[in-house]
Design a protein around this motif. Structure first.
Motif, mmCIF file in Angstrom:
data_model
loop_
_atom_site.group_PDB
_atom_site.id
_atom_site.type_symbol
_atom_site.label_atom_id
_atom_site.label_comp_id
_atom_site.label_asym_id
_atom_site.label_seq_id
_atom_site.Cartn_x
_atom_site.Cartn_y
_atom_site.Cartn_z
ATOM 1 N N ARG A 269 -14.094 19.927 -16.900
ATOM 2 C CA ARG A 269 -13.711 19.740 -15.488
ATOM 3 C C ARG A 269 -12.223 19.462 -15.323
ATOM 4 N N CYS A 272 -11.329 23.405 -15.221
ATOM 5 C CA CYS A 272 -12.063 24.406 -14.445
ATOM 6 C C CYS A 272 -12.946 23.752 -13.387
ATOM 7 N N VAL A 274 -16.441 23.122 -12.032
ATOM 8 C CA VAL A 274 -17.789 23.083 -12.603
ATOM 9 C C VAL A 274 -18.725 22.470 -11.566
ATOM 10 N N ASP A 277 -24.721 23.965 -10.752
ATOM 11 C CA ASP A 277 -25.360 25.100 -11.430
ATOM 12 C C ASP A 277 -24.641 25.428 -12.741
ATOM 13 N N GLU A 278 -23.323 25.380 -12.697
ATOM 14 C CA GLU A 278 -22.559 25.649 -13.918
ATOM 15 C C GLU A 278 -22.819 24.582 -14.974
ATOM 16 N N LEU A 281 -26.106 25.190 -16.704
ATOM 17 C CA LEU A 281 -26.020 26.292 -17.670
ATOM 18 C C LEU A 281 -25.343 25.849 -18.963
ATOM 19 N N LEU A 282 -24.231 25.165 -18.820
ATOM 20 C CA LEU A 282 -23.497 24.709 -19.995
ATOM 21 C C LEU A 282 -24.341 23.765 -20.847
ATOM 22 N N LEU A 290 -19.568 30.164 -20.813
ATOM 23 C CA LEU A 290 -19.661 30.396 -19.379
ATOM 24 C C LEU A 290 -18.274 30.636 -18.812
ATOM 25 N N LEU A 292 -15.612 30.423 -16.165
ATOM 26 C CA LEU A 292 -15.378 29.484 -15.070
ATOM 27 C C LEU A 292 -14.007 29.714 -14.460
ATOM 28 N N ARG A 382 -21.763 34.826 -16.782
ATOM 29 C CA ARG A 382 -20.915 34.614 -15.616
ATOM 30 C C ARG A 382 -21.808 34.471 -14.396
ATOM 31 N N ARG A 383 -21.561 33.469 -13.599
ATOM 32 C CA ARG A 383 -22.324 33.327 -12.352
ATOM 33 C C ARG A 383 -21.755 34.286 -11.323
ATOM 34 N N PRO A 388 -26.825 33.236 -12.628
ATOM 35 C CA PRO A 388 -26.165 33.544 -13.898
ATOM 36 C C PRO A 388 -26.474 34.972 -14.334
#
Length: 786
Positions: A269, A272, A274, A277-278, A281-282, A290, A292, A382-383, A388
């Motif tokens: 963070r 990027c 975050v 949802d991100e 995923l991570l 991922l 970002l 990638r979202r 995703p």
């Protein structure tokens, strides 16, 4: 007493499923047994004496509700046994070796319980870098056979100590039958060597262990090779510009972004954005890389400028093995964590190969003695469009089978070999498709050999005997040649599948589209695909299903002067597009101040013009990828050449993201009906694009107008075609749809028009998902043929 045989199908081995069955059997007062076999998990059960007959129903409901974290139940099949069971307890039986019809769970990131243990000085696994349980740890990377038991993994050479053996044998323990279970007394070990292969003594260097030494030397600017779960990585301090630049020089990777690994979400963070949802995923068991969006301002130590040149996104992942957790535990900034190889070669997986190939790339190597049986790269996600989307399907996702939609249940076994780039093969049988992990580009001879080795291992591991082989229509792809050779050797039918039809079918299968559900309209955009007319396609609108397709529209074919050189040198595509849009010389005279055109004038354009006029080494192509390259070159992106696939288009997208607005109309493209279908001609966009550059319009806005114009042209035509053919669904696929701006723009406009848009999630839209489509097409045709 009513007794049942209960068959559980899915990903149910090596994930703590039998202990869950055992525990639930106690809860619901059942007696009987559970075991693993080649089809999944087999249960024989009945209510205990005096028990309620409804206990079996409650038990099956609980199996679904309390499924272990890494398990996936595809089906629970129940049938009555002829006679009651003669037992007064419920037991876990040893695995039964039978014909294989089950899958292997992907490798899983370290679970919170194991992560806590390696941080706890009072725990016997404190700082042990191979800690795992049934909820996490290696799977595909260590397995040699099914049923998945320790004897059929690379852990077989490490006999368990009494304490580990007790955990392994206790159904109430989360390490019950955790096949990689080990500790510092009995399991694999880790050590550090220098570039000459000499082992370093951590104690002599003032460090508690080899991982601590490696971490300290990374802080000093060294480059480290790390043997992980599925292969080696090359690591360095991501904020050390000199180290990052030296790693690029040694690895010969001059432009492609480096992946980053950070200790925790807090570190990510700092660099990027975050969202929830991100973060999920991570932190998932797949733990992918991922992509970002970078934060515009940060108080953290700045990353080296060579991390991701020309990009707005960064590829981050969290530590997914105890070794990574320990290496990064004291780092409040990221490490570069890129594949351990020379650029474009397969990742190293064994110690001897690493000594040979990585000794020149790394100052030090962190080694261990657990064999990596199957090479597995990091997955990339990638979202986009609210979900995703996989760009590379590997660790954490492969080889989990994909359940196929209705109609494929009775297909003969199929082997599909994919394309030339982003290679992955597919085995289809029993109503499901199993894609291999990402293997790489077959233009590299090492990768081509790796494909054959991995294919043979999968065929043996899953006891597959394909009855048909599917390949790309392109006659010269290595995957096609391999399929042709194997089909001839084994006397099997060979199905040649057009590239973009395979992309369309891949999207249908990914979305559960039934075999008899009828056709959809597909927008397929990529770099190139061999067409049945012998020409290079790449920007197509198809109406089709699993059986067949019709090409109803396409981008206007434009020459690729120099053939494959045009893929590496975007300026060639710019010249060809300008020639097709009214003539290079005319447009240059009209816009004399544009720097990219002035530089283009210094190229050997007369020779290229002659090649195009004569049709010599200048094949016509309707490729959307080459159109993106041309636009990028007009904006000065790409220079003399690109250094990795798609670089110019990726950097063009990054520019456009700075100025993209939903209200942009974009540069116009015209659509006219011709004998080959509707032709989308980009000629009209060039006059406006060049005029904007001449007037000094910011390049970010020019790039945004290009994206907006292409999206609008595609959606306008797609809406008209969908209405004309009474189609309500549109599938998007092909590598160009890795572009988030284009994907989200097209999807939003089609949805606003009342159309349902089918996008891919389980497999990549690029050629990494191609083999799924090939396999489904071959299966549908085989079923139709009877």
């Amino acid at each position: 007493m009513h007794a049942e045989l209960i068959r559980v199908r899915g990903l149910v081995q090596g994930v703590g499923f039998r202990p869950t069955v055992w525990r639930l059997a106690q809860t619901h007062a059942l007696v009987g047994e559970v075991l693993n076999d080649g089809e999944g998990v087999l249960i024989r059960a009945q209510p205990a004496a005096g028990g309620d007959a409804s206990a079996l129903d409650a038990f099956c409901d609980a199996l679904r509700a309390e499924c272990p974290p890494l398990a996936r139940i595809d089906a629970i099949e129940r049938s009555a046994l002829d006679s009651p069971l003669s037992t007064g307890s419920f037991i876990i039986r040893a695995s039964d070796a039978s014909e294989v019809h089950t899958g292997i769970v992907p490798d899983a990131a370290t679970c919170p319980d194991c992560a806590a243990e390696i941080r706890d000085p009072a725990n016997r696994r404190y700082h042990y870098p191979f800690t795992n349980c049934t909820h996490c740890g290696p799977r595909l990377t260590i397995v040699k056979g099914i049923p998945y038991d320790r004897a059929k993994t690379s852990m077989a050479v490490f006999p368990m100590c009494p304490r580990c053996a007790a955990e392994y044998a206790n159904p109430a323990d989360r390490r019950f039958h955790a096949q990689p279970n080990a500790c510092g007394d009995c399991g694999p070990s880790v050590w550090l060597v220098d570039s000459k292969g000499e082992r370093l003594d951590p104690a002599g260097l003032g460090d508690p262990d080899a991982v601590a030494t490696a971490s300290r030397l990374l802080r000093e600017g060294r480059i480290l090779a790390v043997k992980g779960i599925g292969g080696f990585h090359l690591a360095c301090d991501a904020t050390n510009a000199a180290s990052v630049a030296e790693l690029r020089r040694r690895k010969r990777r001059f432009g492609k972004p480096f992946a980053l690994m950070a200790r925790d979400l807090g570190v990510i963070r700092a660099y990027c954005h975050v969202g929830a949802d991100e973060a999920a995923l991570l932190q998932s068991s797949a733990a992918p890389i991922l992509l970002l969006d970078q934060a515009r301002s940060s108080q953290a130590a700045p990353l080296a400028p060579d991390i991701a040149p020309g990009q707005r996104a960064l590829g981050f992942m969290l530590p997914y093995s105890p070794l990574h957790h320990l290496l990064l535990q004291d780092w409040d900034k990221p490490l570069v964590m890129t594949s351990g190889n020379l650029s474009e070669e397969p990742q190293c997986i064994d110690n001897a190969d690493a000594a040979d190939r990585l000794g020149r790339l790394a100052d030090l190597t962190l080694l261990h003695d657990r064999e990596i049986v199957n090479r597995v790269d990091d997955s990339v996600v990638r979202r986009m469009a609210g979900a995703p989307r996989l760009l590379r399907r590997a660790r954490g996702y492969a080889p989990a089978p994909i359940l196929l939609p209705p109609g494929f249940e009775h297909s003969p076994p199929i082997l599909a070999l994919g394309g030339e780039l982003k290679s992955a093969f597919c085995l289809l049988s029993d109503g499901q498709a199993m894609l291999s992990q990402h293997l790489g580009d077959l233009e590299n001879a090492r990768t081509a050999r790796e494909l054959e080795v991995t294919l043979d291992l999968y065929l043996e591991l899953f006891q597959q005997a394909p009855e048909r082989i599917a390949v790309d229509l392109h006659p010269d792809y290595r995957s096609t040649l391999l399929g042709r050779e194997r089909a001839a050797r084994n006397g099997l039918p060979l199905e040649s599948v057009q590239h973009h039809h395979a992309h369309l079918a891949s999207t249908l299968a990914d979305n559960g589209w039934a075999m008899d559900a009828g056709p959809v309209l597909g927008i397929i955009l990529d770099g190139l695909g061999f067409g049945p007319d012998g020409k290079i396609w790449g920007g197509d609108l198809l109406i089709g299903d699993y059986l067949d397709f019709e090409r109803v529209a396409h981008l206007k074919p434009v020459a690729m002067p120099g053939g494959t050189k045009a893929i590496l040198e975007p300026w060639r595509n710019l010249f060809a597009q300008l020639e097709a849009a009214g003539g290079w010389e005319v447009l240059h005279e009209r816009h004399p101040s544009i720097e990219s055109l002035r530089r283009l004038g210094d190229r050997p354009l007369e020779v290229l013009g002659q090649m195009m006029a004569r049709g010599v080494n200048a094949p016509l192509s309707s490729s959307a990828g080459r159109l993106f390259d041309a636009a990028a070159a007009a904006l000065g992106i790409g220079g003399d050449s690109i250094t990795y696939e798609g670089q110019a288009a990726i950097e063009l997208e990054a520019l456009a993201a700075e100025a993209m607005d939903p209200g942009l109309e974009g540069y116009p493209l015209t659509a006219t009906k011709q004998a080959s279908g509707v032709v989308i001609d980009p000629a009209s966009l060039w006059s406006q694009l060049l005029a904007d550059l001449e007037r000094g319009v910011p390049k970010t806005l020019v790039a945004a107008h290009f994206h907006a114009g292409l999206a609008r042209a595609l959606t306008t035509l797609a809406i008209e075609l969908a209405e004309a053919h009474a189609l309500g669904r549109i599938a998007l696929s092909g590598g160009v749809f890795q572009n988030r701006i284009l994907l989200e723009s097209v999807q939003a406009q089609l949805t606003a028009a009342g159309l349902e848009v089918l996008l891919q999630r389980q497999v990549p839209p690029n050629d990494g998902g191609l083999s799924l489509g090939q396999a489904c097409i071959a299966a549908a045709r085989a079923i139709r043929a009877g």
